[in-house]
Design a protein around this motif. Structure first.
Motif, PDB file in Angstrom:
ATOM      1  N   MET A   1       0.845  -1.197   0.000  1.00 31.51           N
ATOM      2  CA  MET A   1       0.000   0.000   0.000  1.00 31.51           C
ATOM      3  C   MET A   1       0.884   1.252   0.000  1.00 31.51           C
ATOM      4  O   MET A   1       1.814   1.364   0.791  1.00 31.51           O
ATOM      5  CB  MET A   1      -0.913   0.006   1.224  1.00 31.51           C
ATOM      6  N   LYS A   2       0.613   2.163  -0.917  1.00 32.16           N
ATOM      7  CA  LYS A   2       1.284   3.460  -0.959  1.00 32.16           C
ATOM      8  C   LYS A   2       0.355   4.511  -0.349  1.00 32.16           C
ATOM      9  O   LYS A   2      -0.860   4.472  -0.567  1.00 32.16           O
ATOM     10  CB  LYS A   2       1.631   3.846  -2.393  1.00 32.16           C
ATOM     11  N   TYR A   3       0.938   5.454   0.384  1.00 36.06           N
ATOM     12  CA  TYR A   3       0.153   6.483   1.049  1.00 36.06           C
ATOM     13  C   TYR A   3       0.662   7.870   0.626  1.00 36.06           C
ATOM     14  O   TYR A   3       1.866   8.144   0.686  1.00 36.06           O
ATOM     15  CB  TYR A   3       0.287   6.365   2.567  1.00 36.06           C
ATOM     16  N   VAL A   4      -0.261   8.730   0.214  1.00 36.16           N
ATOM     17  CA  VAL A   4       0.104  10.084  -0.186  1.00 36.16           C
ATOM     18  C   VAL A   4      -0.852  11.075   0.471  1.00 36.16           C
ATOM     19  O   VAL A   4      -2.074  10.911   0.397  1.00 36.16           O
ATOM     20  CB  VAL A   4       0.046  10.263  -1.718  1.00 36.16           C
ATOM     21  N   VAL A   5      -0.287  12.087   1.105  1.00 34.13           N
ATOM     22  CA  VAL A   5      -1.061  13.216   1.622  1.00 34.13           C
ATOM     23  C   VAL A   5      -0.767  14.429   0.740  1.00 34.13           C
ATOM     24  O   VAL A   5       0.396  14.737   0.474  1.00 34.13           O
ATOM     25  CB  VAL A   5      -0.696  13.544   3.082  1.00 34.13           C
ATOM     26  N   VAL A   6      -1.830  15.080   0.269  1.00 31.72           N
ATOM     27  CA  VAL A   6      -1.675  16.347  -0.449  1.00 31.72           C
ATOM     28  C   VAL A   6      -2.288  17.427   0.433  1.00 31.72           C
ATOM     29  O   VAL A   6      -3.500  17.447   0.648  1.00 31.72           O
ATOM     30  CB  VAL A   6      -2.339  16.318  -1.834  1.00 31.72           C
ATOM     31  N   LEU A   7      -1.425  18.281   0.977  1.00 34.78           N
ATOM     32  CA  LEU A   7      -1.833  19.291   1.946  1.00 34.78           C
ATOM     33  C   LEU A   7      -1.943  20.645   1.245  1.00 34.78           C
ATOM     34  O   LEU A   7      -0.932  21.236   0.848  1.00 34.78           O
ATOM     35  CB  LEU A   7      -0.824  19.338   3.093  1.00 34.78           C
ATOM     36  N   TYR A   8      -3.176  21.120   1.075  1.00 37.18           N
ATOM     37  CA  TYR A   8      -3.436  22.439   0.492  1.00 37.18           C
ATOM     38  C   TYR A   8      -3.410  23.471   1.617  1.00 37.18           C
ATOM     39  O   TYR A   8      -4.433  23.711   2.259  1.00 37.18           O
ATOM     40  CB  TYR A   8      -4.812  22.477  -0.153  1.00 37.18           C
ATOM     41  N   ASP A 338      -1.835  -1.144  -4.316  1.00 36.22           N
ATOM     42  CA  ASP A 338      -2.969  -0.412  -3.767  1.00 36.22           C
ATOM     43  C   ASP A 338      -2.449   0.902  -3.197  1.00 36.22           C
ATOM     44  O   ASP A 338      -1.277   1.014  -2.801  1.00 36.22           O
ATOM     45  CB  ASP A 338      -3.640  -1.220  -2.655  1.00 36.22           C
ATOM     46  N   TYR A 339      -3.321   1.897  -3.143  1.00 42.14           N
ATOM     47  CA  TYR A 339      -2.869   3.184  -2.645  1.00 42.14           C
ATOM     48  C   TYR A 339      -3.997   3.895  -1.908  1.00 42.14           C
ATOM     49  O   TYR A 339      -5.180   3.657  -2.152  1.00 42.14           O
ATOM     50  CB  TYR A 339      -2.344   4.066  -3.776  1.00 42.14           C
ATOM     51  N   SER A 340      -3.577   4.778  -1.001  1.00 45.10           N
ATOM     52  CA  SER A 340      -4.508   5.632  -0.263  1.00 45.10           C
ATOM     53  C   SER A 340      -4.047   7.073  -0.400  1.00 45.10           C
ATOM     54  O   SER A 340      -2.849   7.358  -0.334  1.00 45.10           O
ATOM     55  CB  SER A 340      -4.557   5.251   1.219  1.00 45.10           C
ATOM     56  N   VAL A 341      -5.010   7.979  -0.584  1.00 44.92           N
ATOM     57  CA  VAL A 341      -4.709   9.403  -0.724  1.00 44.92           C
ATOM     58  C   VAL A 341      -5.543  10.157   0.295  1.00 44.92           C
ATOM     59  O   VAL A 341      -6.754   9.923   0.417  1.00 44.92           O
ATOM     60  CB  VAL A 341      -5.029   9.912  -2.141  1.00 44.92           C
ATOM     61  N   MET A 342      -4.901  11.056   1.038  1.00 41.00           N
ATOM     62  CA  MET A 342      -5.618  11.935   1.956  1.00 41.00           C
ATOM     63  C   MET A 342      -5.358  13.375   1.533  1.00 41.00           C
ATOM     64  O   MET A 342      -4.212  13.763   1.290  1.00 41.00           O
ATOM     65  CB  MET A 342      -5.179  11.731   3.403  1.00 41.00           C
ATOM     66  N   ILE A 343      -6.433  14.161   1.457  1.00 40.60           N
ATOM     67  CA  ILE A 343      -6.319  15.551   1.027  1.00 40.60           C
ATOM     68  C   ILE A 343      -7.071  16.438   2.020  1.00 40.60           C
ATOM     69  O   ILE A 343      -8.217  16.142   2.391  1.00 40.60           O
ATOM     70  CB  ILE A 343      -6.873  15.737  -0.391  1.00 40.60           C
ATOM     71  N   LEU A 344      -6.429  17.535   2.405  1.00 41.34           N
ATOM     72  CA  LEU A 344      -7.034  18.470   3.352  1.00 41.34           C
ATOM     73  C   LEU A 344      -6.192  19.729   3.432  1.00 41.34           C
ATOM     74  O   LEU A 344      -5.025  19.740   3.038  1.00 41.34           O
ATOM     75  CB  LEU A 344      -7.166  17.840   4.741  1.00 41.34           C
ATOM     76  N   PRO A 345      -6.783  20.823   3.953  1.00 43.84           N
ATOM     77  CA  PRO A 345      -5.988  21.978   4.366  1.00 43.84           C
ATOM     78  C   PRO A 345      -5.444  21.727   5.767  1.00 43.84           C
ATOM     79  O   PRO A 345      -5.926  20.852   6.484  1.00 43.84           O
ATOM     80  CB  PRO A 345      -6.993  23.138   4.382  1.00 43.84           C
ATOM     81  N   ASP A 346      -4.445  22.505   6.163  1.00 43.27           N
ATOM     82  CA  ASP A 346      -3.993  22.420   7.553  1.00 43.27           C
ATOM     83  C   ASP A 346      -4.872  23.279   8.460  1.00 43.27           C
ATOM     84  O   ASP A 346      -5.137  22.934   9.602  1.00 43.27           O
ATOM     85  CB  ASP A 346      -2.521  22.826   7.684  1.00 43.27           C
ATOM     86  N   HIS A 347      -5.352  24.409   7.936  1.00 40.09           N
ATOM     87  CA  HIS A 347      -6.198  25.348   8.670  1.00 40.09           C
ATOM     88  C   HIS A 347      -6.890  26.228   7.640  1.00 40.09           C
ATOM     89  O   HIS A 347      -6.468  26.293   6.483  1.00 40.09           O
ATOM     90  CB  HIS A 347      -5.360  26.219   9.610  1.00 40.09           C
ATOM     91  N   PRO A 348      -7.937  26.940   7.991  1.00 40.07           N
ATOM     92  CA  PRO A 348      -8.483  27.940   7.076  1.00 40.07           C
ATOM     93  C   PRO A 348      -7.614  29.207   7.067  1.00 40.07           C
ATOM     94  O   PRO A 348      -7.012  29.560   8.076  1.00 40.07           O
ATOM     95  CB  PRO A 348      -9.868  28.261   7.669  1.00 40.07           C
ATOM     96  N   THR A 349      -7.577  29.855   5.910  1.00 42.63           N
ATOM     97  CA  THR A 349      -7.030  31.216   5.810  1.00 42.63           C
ATOM     98  C   THR A 349      -8.075  32.062   5.094  1.00 42.63           C
ATOM     99  O   THR A 349      -7.992  32.290   3.882  1.00 42.63           O
ATOM    100  CB  THR A 349      -5.689  31.247   5.049  1.00 42.63           C
TER     101      THR A 349
END
Length: 404
Positions: A1-8, A338-349
């Motif tokens: 399993m590959k894991y990737v976080v994309v942090l906007y 197989d892979y998992s992707v998590m996407i989120l901001p760290d906080h609102p601006t």
């Protein structure tokens, strides 16, 4: 399993009248992001624990699975780690911004015109920081150059009891007097800031910038005090080999302290003109090398929020979808794992505030081997809240993401 976080960074927002009462997330064209949300798990997560300031430092540490209430020692020490600065337990570090202040005679009456001195180039900034070291440096104070307007001061045998050392991006357009610490412990630092104005206004770099119609870096601004970081290894904590990709020293420093492989991407600027192609290629290269986990941090939405650039914030979200998610997902589909992707901001601006808030942020988790029907057709603050899924504290989200 590959894991990737994309942090906007800073992507979440409040409804914007100029966008028809919607947020930049809601109106942006982001087909990849919406597909992952539709077929994944969507909810809200509180990344900034009660009692902590809503900085990218504590928020990203929380997303990475570290409890800031237990391991956070300040922002600037993390940036110092990225710069390769070796700290003693008795050292105190401070973020050193190069800023543009207005020209009133009294320092306290000046206005914070630009917290980033017109996106001053790294080359120009290094000349100024070198001069600052020659002017103010001694056996107690040492300046270290970073990237663009972001630099570091190390104070030997200093103290973190400094009163209110306000982040400059929190006071854009405001008179600075009431935001200068009145603590006796900060007296020497504030005096240095004041003296830097007259000194830097005469600097050759600034004279040239003024002649070109650019904002001068006419003052240093000290904030984000802290001491030597204390973070566990990411692999030791989660059992995954991990890489960090970011343009900013803060995230690189967190990565180094967590013993992640920190990638250097040429042309990564932390703004909407950053090298998106280079960042996603670095992520793909790390996965090809066998890394289990990659964290792609993208600063552009946050910078646009601080500058109240409505269309640029929307555009940043759209560019990330096209230039980061499209090639990333294509690679993951073809890699054979197989892979998992998590996407989120760290906080609102929020654009209306031009600074960070502590509100919960939307997140999505997509697993290639466990597609769902989330009932969410587009990924934004409103749809995430409507799912009813809420994660607190935020540092537990990483365990959820890495669960197989």
């Amino acid at each position: 399993m590959k894991y990737v976080v994309v942090l906007y960074d800073g992507m979440a927002d409040y409804p914007v009248p100029a966008l028809g009462g919607k947020t930049p997330m809601a109106v942006a064209k982001k087909p990849n992001l919406d597909f992952l949300a539709k077929h994944g798990e969507v909810g809200l997560v509180r990344t900034v624990a009660e009692g902590l300031k809503p900085g990218s430092d504590v928020a990203n540490m929380s997303v990475l699975g570290f409890d800031p209430k237990k391991c956070y020692t300040g922002r600037s020490p993390l940036e110092a780690a990225s710069m390769g600065v070796e700290l003693l337990d008795t050292d105190v570090t401070l973020r050193t911004n190069l800023v543009t202040l207005s020209d009133e005679p009294n320092y306290e009456d000046k206005t914070m015109v630009d917290y980033c001195a017109g996106d001053i180039s790294t080359e120009e900034a290094h000349e100024i920081i070198k001069s600052g070291q020659e002017k103010f440096g001694n056996d107690r104070f040492r300046f270290y150059p970073g990237v663009s307007y972001r630099h570091c001061l190390v104070w030997s045998n200093g103290t973190t009891e400094l009163g209110n050392m306000t982040p400059p991006h929190d006071i854009s357009g405001r008179v600075i007097g009431e935001y200068l610490s009145s603590s006796e412990n900060a007296k020497e630092l504030i005096a240095m800031m004041k003296e830097s104005y007259d000194f830097l206004m005469q600097h050759p770099v600034n004279k040239k910038r003024i002649s070109e119609g650019k904002h001068p870096a006419n003052s240093i601004w000290l904030w984000g005090e802290g001491t030597k970081p204390k973070l566990d290894s990411f692999k030791g904590k989660f059992g995954k080999s991990a890489s960090m990709i970011s343009a900013v020293d803060l995230l690189k420093g967190i990565g180094k302290c967590a013993e992640m492989n920190v990638c250097q991407v040429e042309g990564a600027t932390a703004y909407i003109d950053t090298n998106f192609d280079g960042k996603v290629q670095a992520a793909i290269d790390e996965l090809k090398k066998g890394q289990d986990f990659v964290y792609i941090h993208i600063e552009a939405p946050d910078e646009c929020g601080h500058r109240a650039e409505i269309q640029n914030k929307k555009l940043a979200i759209e560019i990330i979808d096209e230039k980061i998610l499209t090639p990333l997902i294509a690679y993951l589909k073809d890699c054979g794992d197989d892979y998992s992707v998590m996407i989120l901001p760290d906080h609102p601006t929020p654009i209306c505030l031009k600074t960070h808030t502590s509100d919960p942020v939307p997140f999505l988790i997509y697993r290639s081997n466990d597609e769902k029907n989330s009932g969410v057709s587009t990924f934004c603050e409103e749809t995430a809240e409507k799912t009813g899924l809420y994660i607190e504290p935020g540092c537990t989200l990483m365990n959820r993401f890495l669960a197989e």
